[in-house]
Each structure stands twice: as structure tokens, then as C-alpha cells.
Design a protein around this motif. Sequence first.
Motif, PDB file in Angstrom:
ATOM      1  N   ALA A 192      14.151  15.414 -17.451  1.00 14.21           N
ATOM      2  CA  ALA A 192      14.511  14.549 -18.578  1.00 14.21           C
ATOM      3  C   ALA A 192      16.029  14.532 -18.743  1.00 14.21           C
ATOM      4  CB  ALA A 192      13.845  15.047 -19.859  1.00 14.21           C
ATOM      5  N   PRO A 193      16.579  13.446 -19.317  1.00 14.09           N
ATOM      6  CA  PRO A 193      18.040  13.337 -19.470  1.00 14.09           C
ATOM      7  C   PRO A 193      18.572  14.087 -20.679  1.00 14.09           C
ATOM      8  CG  PRO A 193      17.010  11.359 -20.293  1.00 14.09           C
ATOM      9  CD  PRO A 193      15.894  12.221 -19.760  1.00 14.09           C
ATOM     10  N   VAL A 194      18.205  15.348 -20.802  1.00 12.63           N
ATOM     11  CA  VAL A 194      18.670  16.194 -21.903  1.00 12.63           C
ATOM     12  C   VAL A 194      18.996  17.572 -21.341  1.00 12.63           C
ATOM     13  CG1 VAL A 194      17.408  14.994 -23.733  1.00 12.63           C
ATOM     14  CG2 VAL A 194      16.281  16.809 -22.453  1.00 12.63           C
ATOM     15  N   PRO A 195      19.854  18.331 -22.012  1.00 13.31           N
ATOM     16  CA  PRO A 195      20.164  19.680 -21.527  1.00 13.31           C
ATOM     17  C   PRO A 195      18.953  20.600 -21.644  1.00 13.31           C
ATOM     18  CG  PRO A 195      21.797  18.905 -23.131  1.00 13.31           C
ATOM     19  CD  PRO A 195      20.644  17.968 -23.188  1.00 13.31           C
ATOM     20  N   GLY A 196      18.924  21.622 -20.798  1.00 12.01           N
ATOM     21  CA  GLY A 196      17.895  22.636 -20.906  1.00 12.01           C
ATOM     22  C   GLY A 196      16.700  22.386 -20.005  1.00 12.01           C
ATOM     23  N   PRO A 197      15.675  23.248 -20.130  1.00 17.66           N
ATOM     24  CA  PRO A 197      14.474  23.131 -19.282  1.00 17.66           C
ATOM     25  C   PRO A 197      13.687  21.868 -19.596  1.00 17.66           C
ATOM     26  CG  PRO A 197      14.149  24.795 -20.982  1.00 17.66           C
ATOM     27  CD  PRO A 197      15.586  24.397 -21.049  1.00 17.66           C
ATOM     28  N   ALA A 198      12.811  21.471 -18.650  1.00 14.99           N
ATOM     29  CA  ALA A 198      12.108  20.192 -18.754  1.00 14.99           C
ATOM     30  C   ALA A 198      10.949  20.231 -19.740  1.00 14.99           C
ATOM     31  CB  ALA A 198      11.604  19.775 -17.378  1.00 14.99           C
ATOM     32  N   TRP A 199      10.461  21.411 -20.123  1.00 14.61           N
ATOM     33  CA  TRP A 199       9.266  21.447 -20.962  1.00 14.61           C
ATOM     34  C   TRP A 199       9.555  21.055 -22.406  1.00 14.61           C
ATOM     35  CZ3 TRP A 199      10.071  24.677 -25.004  1.00 14.61           C
ATOM     36  CH2 TRP A 199      10.970  25.742 -24.817  1.00 14.61           C
ATOM     37  N   TRP A 200      10.758  21.346 -22.914  1.00 16.66           N
ATOM     38  CA  TRP A 200      10.984  21.119 -24.343  1.00 16.66           C
ATOM     39  C   TRP A 200      11.048  19.636 -24.715  1.00 16.66           C
ATOM     40  CZ3 TRP A 200      14.783  18.657 -27.040  1.00 16.66           C
ATOM     41  CH2 TRP A 200      16.004  18.417 -26.413  1.00 16.66           C
ATOM     42  N   PRO A 201      11.631  18.738 -23.882  1.00 14.14           N
ATOM     43  CA  PRO A 201      11.559  17.321 -24.268  1.00 14.14           C
ATOM     44  C   PRO A 201      10.132  16.775 -24.291  1.00 14.14           C
ATOM     45  CG  PRO A 201      12.568  17.567 -22.111  1.00 14.14           C
ATOM     46  CD  PRO A 201      12.489  18.915 -22.710  1.00 14.14           C
ATOM     47  N   ARG A 202       9.241  17.318 -23.466  1.00 14.82           N
ATOM     48  CA  ARG A 202       7.842  16.877 -23.495  1.00 14.82           C
ATOM     49  C   ARG A 202       7.181  17.276 -24.815  1.00 14.82           C
ATOM     50  NH1 ARG A 202       7.486  19.447 -17.737  1.00 14.82           N
ATOM     51  NH2 ARG A 202       8.567  17.848 -16.532  1.00 14.82           N
ATOM     52  N   ILE A 203       7.456  18.482 -25.268  1.00 12.78           N
ATOM     53  CA  ILE A 203       6.906  18.916 -26.555  1.00 12.78           C
ATOM     54  C   ILE A 203       7.467  18.064 -27.691  1.00 12.78           C
ATOM     55  CG2 ILE A 203       6.865  20.824 -28.204  1.00 12.78           C
ATOM     56  CD1 ILE A 203       6.727  22.739 -25.870  1.00 12.78           C
ATOM     57  N   VAL A 204       8.751  17.755 -27.627  1.00 11.84           N
ATOM     58  CA  VAL A 204       9.385  16.937 -28.666  1.00 11.84           C
ATOM     59  C   VAL A 204       8.770  15.549 -28.714  1.00 11.84           C
ATOM     60  CG1 VAL A 204      11.530  15.718 -29.197  1.00 11.84           C
ATOM     61  CG2 VAL A 204      11.574  18.177 -28.768  1.00 11.84           C
ATOM     62  N   VAL A 205       8.636  14.904 -27.558  1.00 14.75           N
ATOM     63  CA  VAL A 205       8.074  13.549 -27.520  1.00 14.75           C
ATOM     64  C   VAL A 205       6.618  13.563 -27.989  1.00 14.75           C
ATOM     65  CG1 VAL A 205       7.449  11.631 -25.994  1.00 14.75           C
ATOM     66  CG2 VAL A 205       9.672  12.754 -25.752  1.00 14.75           C
ATOM     67  N   ALA A 206       5.857  14.577 -27.576  1.00 13.59           N
ATOM     68  CA  ALA A 206       4.470  14.686 -28.032  1.00 13.59           C
ATOM     69  C   ALA A 206       4.403  14.846 -29.548  1.00 13.59           C
ATOM     70  CB  ALA A 206       3.792  15.864 -27.340  1.00 13.59           C
ATOM     71  N   ALA A 207       5.302  15.642 -30.116  1.00 14.62           N
ATOM     72  CA  ALA A 207       5.305  15.843 -31.563  1.00 14.62           C
ATOM     73  C   ALA A 207       5.663  14.562 -32.306  1.00 14.62           C
ATOM     74  CB  ALA A 207       6.292  16.957 -31.930  1.00 14.62           C
ATOM     75  N   VAL A 208       6.626  13.812 -31.787  1.00 10.87           N
ATOM     76  CA  VAL A 208       7.014  12.553 -32.430  1.00 10.87           C
ATOM     77  C   VAL A 208       5.867  11.552 -32.372  1.00 10.87           C
ATOM     78  CG1 VAL A 208       8.569  10.570 -32.259  1.00 10.87           C
ATOM     79  CG2 VAL A 208       9.472  12.888 -32.038  1.00 10.87           C
ATOM     80  N   LEU A 209       5.232  11.439 -31.208  1.00 16.13           N
ATOM     81  CA  LEU A 209       4.093  10.532 -31.065  1.00 16.13           C
ATOM     82  C   LEU A 209       2.961  10.904 -32.014  1.00 16.13           C
ATOM     83  CD1 LEU A 209       3.811   9.912 -27.216  1.00 16.13           C
ATOM     84  CD2 LEU A 209       3.654   8.146 -28.968  1.00 16.13           C
ATOM     85  N   ALA A 210       2.594  12.172 -32.022  1.00 16.76           N
ATOM     86  CA  ALA A 210       1.462  12.614 -32.836  1.00 16.76           C
ATOM     87  C   ALA A 210       1.741  12.448 -34.324  1.00 16.76           C
ATOM     88  CB  ALA A 210       1.133  14.072 -32.515  1.00 16.76           C
ATOM     89  N   SER A 211       2.915  12.836 -34.772  1.00 14.29           N
ATOM     90  CA  SER A 211       3.220  12.745 -36.203  1.00 14.29           C
ATOM     91  C   SER A 211       3.300  11.297 -36.657  1.00 14.29           C
ATOM     92  CB  SER A 211       4.529  13.477 -36.518  1.00 14.29           C
ATOM     93  OG  SER A 211       5.610  12.903 -35.811  1.00 14.29           O
ATOM     94  N   GLY A 212       3.952  10.449 -35.869  1.00 13.50           N
ATOM     95  CA  GLY A 212       4.054   9.049 -36.257  1.00 13.50           C
ATOM     96  C   GLY A 212       2.707   8.364 -36.326  1.00 13.50           C
ATOM     97  N   ALA A 213       1.867   8.580 -35.310  1.00 10.65           N
ATOM     98  CA  ALA A 213       0.551   7.935 -35.278  1.00 10.65           C
ATOM     99  C   ALA A 213      -0.345   8.447 -36.406  1.00 10.65           C
ATOM    100  CB  ALA A 213      -0.105   8.175 -33.920  1.00 10.65           C
TER     101      ALA A 213
END
Length: 390
Positions: free
Chosen positions: A324-345
Motif C-alpha cells: 500500500a502507498p503508506v509507511p509501515g507494514p502492509a497489514w495495517w492499511p488493510r485493517i484501516v480500510v476494513a474499519a472504514v468500510l464496516a463503520s460507514g456501511a
Amino acid sequence: MRFTRRPAQARATRLAGRLAAFVGTAAVLLTGAATPAAAHGADAPAATDYQVTVTGTVPAVDGLTVRVVEAGARLELTNHSGRPIEVLGYAGEPYLEIRPDGVYQNRRSPTAYQNETLAGDTPVPAAADPAAPPDWRRIAARPVVRWHDQRTYWLDAAPPDAVRAAPDQVHRVRDWVVPLRDGVTPVELRGTLDWIPPPDPLRWWGGTLLGAVLMLVALLATARRGPRTAQLVSAGGLAAGGATAVGYAIARAVESGTGGPLGLLSVLLDGPVWALLTGLAALAAAGYAARRRPGAELALALTGTCLAIFAGAANAAVFTRAIAPVPGPAWWPRIVVAAVLASGAAVALGAVLRLRAEPVTGPDGVGRAGGDGPGGGELARGEQRVEAER
């Protein structure tokens, strides 16, 4: 006795249809725009499976640092050596010169035009000639430059043969070299390009769906304590999702390699602006709902939907790509995107359900249980029977 629907219920019915049309249109637009999303210059990928790494310069140059930004889409070179450093183009011509007083670009270099986009599809004008004397134009006031370089990343849409044969393994695609010049001394900027196997998207999409369902169940459970409690909990969930979306947009801007607050703001407005705006809108709507303003449920439904689409689904490529185009390991942006999707929906659907369950109003202006909510129709019909018996 005749009952009429409250105006809020009529608005809720219209809202449901509009939200469905809005979601469908946005999904089509997102699908059509599945090319790399913008984070700087409209060219940073939302995610990729190719890892670009800088290994160093040969010979080493004191005061010269180079790093990869935007998930490998660009290189960033900072020159604090006190001397001009040249980056040579694809034909060996002078392309960039990083001097102590800023960055200069050779307008006659064909590479300058080929590197304007990540795809390298900008037409090269006839006046561009690698053999012509350089025509330097200053493009930055600081000795820092970021540029696309086709020598460092994989340009083809199809992966290499070795990757197609074994996509679940790490592959060294190539070792790359970008030629530099320190005065008259040739310097090689060296690095590697590797294929990294992507994650299992079903696991991440499944986890996102489960999170949305669990959050919706929690919101429905709080509704038993009263609509105000459910509204406050929804506002809290929306605020958390909005803050997460804003943080992710800032992380993408930081990864683009900008310097200083103004540079960060420039990239935010030029790149992940929709994720940023929807995140801010979600925070505003959460505060609005928490103060029990009129139409709060409508605000929660609309901003929750926008948050799920423009800050969640728009970044869902991290579920199917390794980097992902963010600093750090690849797992944390996936958790962030999943949280945004779930909370918004969950917040959006919960608000729509509460709107449809609002009470109806009789001609005397007294509210009764709504006909569309769970048990509301039976309660209203029971009241009608009591009135008839009287």
C-alpha cells in the motif's frame, strides 16, 4: 381512524431510493476508475504487488540520499552534498540537475516528457533532442526532487513470465540502475524490483462484512434503550470511521514524500481529496447528530454511505495487492480500510432502518408507532381496533 406518516418517514423512503442510486452510480465510477488512484500528480497507485527498493549509490556520495515513495511510483533524491548532482535520462542525456539552490530540468530531454506520468504515455515534442545542449528550467527551490523512472518499476500490465508461473512466490524481477553524475564523476544509483505475492482478498472482504454485521447488530441492540441512545452510538461509530479515514489520507500524503505542512496540504488536495473530505464530513455529521439536530438520521445515513464508498471502497485495492502507498507494514492499511468500510456501511444502514421505524402521526398530532418498523404496524392496527370499539 386515519393516520398520516410523519414528514421524516416520507423523507426516509425517498432517501432509501436515492442512496441506492447513489451507491450504484459511485460503484460504477469507482470500477471505471480502477486505474491507479491519485496521491500526488494523479499517479500514485492505490496498491501494487511490485516492491521497489533502493540499495545505494556506487560510489557513495556524502550528503546524497535517495528513497522510494508512493509505493514505488517515484524516487525521491535529496542533495545536501553542496555540489550539483545530475540524473541522466533514458538516452544518457542530462535530465535533472539537483543544485544547492534547487532543482533544474532539461526541457530538451525526451525523458522529461516520458516521465510526466506513471504510464509514460505523454507525447514527446519534436523539439526534444537528447543530443542538443541542455535547456535548464528551475522547477523547485529546494534540492529535493521526485520523479517517475521506468527503469525502477514494472511498466507492463501483464506480470513477468516467472510470476505467472508461480504467483504465490516472491520473485526478483530485475536489478535496476539509474545513472547519475557528480560533476564529471559517473555514479550509479542501484536498486531492486521484486514481485510480492498478494494477500487473500476473500479473507479481508469476509472480515469486513463480518465487522459491518456485528456493528449493525450492536446498533440495533442499543435502539432498545431508545432512539437517542442508538443515535449517539451511531455518531460515535461514524466519528471513529471518519477520523480513521482522515488519518489514512494523511498517511498517503506523507508517503508521497512532501516536505513541510504546505507540501502535505498540497498533496492532500491533489490526491486523496475525496477520502479526506468524506472523513471530515463524517466527523461533522457525527457532531451534528450528537447534538440532536433535526435531520440527524439523514446526515448519518448519507455520510455513512459516502464514507464507505469514497474512503473505504476507493482504497479497497489494499485487499488484493501486497503493498500500500503508506509507511509501515502492509497489514495495517488493510485493517484501516476494513474499519472504514464496516463503520460507514453499518452506520448508514442503521440510520435508514431507524428512519423507516419512526412513528406515524394521527390527525390530532399525537405520534403512534410506525407502520414500517418492527411491530409498528401491529401496534397501530391495535390502536385502531380500540378506537373502533369505543
